[in-house]
Design a protein around this motif. Sequence first.
Motif, short mmCIF file in Angstrom:
data_model
loop_
_atom_site.label_atom_id
_atom_site.label_comp_id
_atom_site.label_asym_id
_atom_site.label_seq_id
_atom_site.Cartn_x
_atom_site.Cartn_y
_atom_site.Cartn_z
N ALA A 105 50.49 -12.01 46.39
CA ALA A 105 50.22 -11.17 47.81
C ALA A 105 50.80 -9.83 47.72
N LEU A 106 51.47 -9.51 46.75
CA LEU A 106 51.95 -8.18 46.54
C LEU A 106 50.87 -7.19 46.07
N ILE A 107 50.03 -7.94 45.24
CA ILE A 107 48.75 -7.29 44.66
C ILE A 107 47.83 -7.27 45.82
N GLN A 108 47.40 -8.16 46.30
CA GLN A 108 46.44 -8.22 47.42
C GLN A 108 46.66 -7.08 48.61
N ASP A 109 48.16 -6.92 48.88
CA ASP A 109 48.24 -6.03 49.85
C ASP A 109 48.11 -4.36 49.35
N ARG A 110 48.65 -4.31 48.19
CA ARG A 110 48.32 -3.02 47.53
C ARG A 110 47.05 -2.74 47.34
N LEU A 111 46.00 -3.67 47.16
CA LEU A 111 44.67 -3.26 46.78
C LEU A 111 43.91 -3.09 48.23
N ASN A 112 44.42 -3.82 49.19
CA ASN A 112 43.76 -3.53 50.29
C ASN A 112 44.20 -2.15 51.02
N LEU A 113 45.48 -1.84 51.00
CA LEU A 113 45.79 -0.78 51.26
C LEU A 113 45.01 0.59 50.63
N TYR A 114 45.08 0.38 49.24
CA TYR A 114 44.32 1.34 48.50
C TYR A 114 42.69 1.34 49.14
N LEU A 115 42.25 0.39 49.21
CA LEU A 115 40.68 0.54 49.88
C LEU A 115 40.79 1.10 51.30
N THR A 116 41.88 0.67 52.13
CA THR A 116 41.70 1.19 53.47
C THR A 116 42.07 2.83 53.76
N ARG A 117 43.18 2.87 52.98
CA ARG A 117 43.98 4.02 53.39
C ARG A 117 44.08 5.04 52.23
N TRP A 118 44.76 4.58 51.00
CA TRP A 118 45.17 5.51 50.12
C TRP A 118 44.02 6.17 49.42
N ARG A 119 42.95 5.52 49.09
CA ARG A 119 41.81 6.08 48.44
C ARG A 119 41.30 7.22 49.25
N HIS A 120 41.45 7.20 50.84
CA HIS A 120 40.92 8.21 51.58
C HIS A 120 41.85 9.54 51.65
N VAL A 121 42.97 9.54 51.20
CA VAL A 121 43.93 10.42 51.26
C VAL A 121 43.68 11.76 50.92
N ARG A 122 43.59 12.64 51.23
CA ARG A 122 43.38 14.19 50.97
C ARG A 122 44.31 15.30 51.28
N THR A 123 44.68 16.20 50.47
CA THR A 123 45.72 17.25 50.90
C THR A 123 45.04 18.18 51.66
N ARG A 124 45.61 18.93 52.58
CA ARG A 124 45.05 19.80 53.21
C ARG A 124 44.54 21.21 52.59
N LEU A 125 45.38 21.42 51.58
CA LEU A 125 45.31 22.72 50.79
C LEU A 125 44.28 22.35 49.72
N ASP A 126 43.52 23.20 49.47
CA ASP A 126 42.67 23.09 48.23
C ASP A 126 42.85 23.99 47.36
N GLY A 127 42.09 24.08 46.30
CA GLY A 127 42.34 25.29 45.09
C GLY A 127 42.28 26.53 45.62
N ALA A 128 41.40 26.91 46.42
CA ALA A 128 41.38 28.39 47.01
C ALA A 128 42.57 28.54 47.63
N ALA A 129 43.00 27.71 48.62
CA ALA A 129 44.24 27.87 49.48
C ALA A 129 45.40 28.04 48.58
N LEU A 130 45.41 27.44 47.36
CA LEU A 130 46.63 27.31 46.31
C LEU A 130 46.48 28.84 45.75
N LYS A 131 45.34 29.28 45.45
CA LYS A 131 45.23 30.39 44.81
C LYS A 131 45.84 31.70 45.93
N ARG A 132 45.43 31.49 47.16
CA ARG A 132 46.06 32.44 48.20
C ARG A 132 47.39 32.49 48.14
N LEU A 133 47.92 31.21 47.90
CA LEU A 133 49.46 31.27 47.93
C LEU A 133 50.06 31.84 46.58
N GLY A 134 49.22 32.19 45.53
CA GLY A 134 49.76 32.74 44.43
C GLY A 134 49.63 31.93 43.23
#
Length: 415
Positions: free
Chosen positions: A345-374
Motif C-alpha cells: 500500500a505504501l508503494i501504491q500511495d507513493r506512485l499515485n502521489l507522484y502521478l497526481t502531484r509531485w511530477r507536476h511540481v515546478r519551482t517559481r524561479l528558473d535559470g534566468a531568475a537565479l542568474k539575476r540573483l547572482g
Amino acid sequence: MSRDVIRQLDQHLSPESLAMIQQAGALAAERRLGIYLVGGVVRDILLGRANSDLDLVVEGDAIKLAESLAGELGGRLVVHRRFGTAKIRTRNLTIDLAMARAETYARPGALPAVRPGSIQDDLARRDFTVNAMALRLDPGSFGKLVDPFDGRKDLESHLIRLLHDRSFIDDATRMLRAVRYEQRFGFHLEASTESLLRLNVAMLRTISGDRTRHELELIMKEDHPEKALNRAGDLGLLVEVHPALKGDGWLQKKFEKARGAASPLPPALYFALLACRFSLPEGDDFVARLKMQGTVSRVILDTARLQERMPSLDKEDLPPSAICELLREYSPTSILAWAIAADSALIQDRLNLYLTRWRHVRTRLDGAALKRLGVPSGPRLGQMLKALQEAKLDGEIESREDETELVQRWLSQGR
Ligand code: ATP
Ligand code: MG
C-alpha cells in the motif's frame, strides 16, 4: 424470416445507415450485381447490439459501385485496387465495400490466394458461423438472410463454431478471435470447435508477430479483456503467444482496478499490466516477437524495468524528492500500472502521489531568475536549480520569497 430481420434493421441501424444501404442495394440492382451486408454487423443486428461498421460485399466490381455510391452520397472515397475494396466516408458514416471472393490457403498462417467468387464463397472463407451470415440489399429481397452455415441457430444457442475442420490450421489467429467473441457475448465454444482449438494451439506459432499483435490489441479493446485472456490462458493459447503471458485471477483483479483508476484508460495500460510480471529479458523478447512499437513498446519495457525499483520504493522515510529521482525516467503509464499492481500500500500511495502531484511540481524561479540573483552560469546553476526543486518537493519551501531566500542563503554560504 426477412420481415423480422427488417424490423431489427430499423431498430439497430441509424436512419442514415439504413438509407445508405437501401441506396447501395438499388444501385447494385440496376447493374444486376448481388449486394449484401455481411459479417459482424449482421450478427450484431440479430443480437440486438449496436454496431456502426457497415461491411458490404458485392458480387462483381465493388470499386466501380463504390465510385457511383460515393458520388450519390457525396462522401470521400478511398480505393484499394489490389484488394478490390473501397471505403466511403460521409460525415457520420463509414462504409466498406469489397468484392465477393473465394480463398485458398497455400500453407498454414500464410495469407490466402483470392479470386472473385459468389456470396456463398465469400461467407465460406469466414471464421465462425455467427460471422458468416449476410443480408440481401437488393430492393426485391431487401433484408433476406443468407445463412448457409446455420449461424442464426448458433447465435440462438450461444455457440462459436468453425465452418470446417481445417480452419484453425489455415489461420490460427481465429483461435484468439474465437475466445474474444466467446467471452464478449458470454457464449461457448462449440464442443468440436473447442477440441480442434486444443489440438491446434501450437499453430499459433505459424502466425507473424504483426498479426498476433493485432489480435492481442483487439482483445485489449474489449470491455473486459481479462475474460478473453483468462480463457486463452486456460486453453493453453496464451503461452503460445508468449511463454511469459499469464491469464489468471491476478490479472482479473488488476484489470478491474485499472478501469476504476483511470478514464479513459491510457491505451497501453493493459499491456503494461501484463508486463508487471515480465522479467527484463521476457519484456525484450515479448516486444521483439510481437513487433510492438512506439509508445506501447516503451511502456512495456519501462514496466518490466520498473520492477527493479520496487524494493527501493518500499523503504520507509523516503522523501518525495527521492521518489521522484527513482521514477524520473519511466513513462507515466508504466508507473500507473505499478500503482495498480504493487502489493504494498505504501508503494501504491507513493506512485499515485507522484502521478497526481509531485511530477507536476515546478519551482517559481528558473535559470534566468537565479542568474539575476547572482548565480553564475555553469554547472553550479544546474545543481542549484535541482536542489531548489528538491526543497520544494519536500515541502521545505513554498512561496517565491522562500525560494529567493534559500538561494541567497546558499550564495552567502558559498555553495
Ligand atoms: P467486431 O465486432 O469485433 O468488429 P467483426 O465480426 O466485425 O467483429 P472484423 O474483425 O471487423 O470482425 O471482421 C469482419 C468480418 O470478417 C468478420 O465478421 C468475419 O466474417 C471476417 N473475418 C475477420 N477476420 C477473419 C479471419 N481471420 N478469418 C476468417 N474470417 C475473418
Ligand atoms: Mg467489425
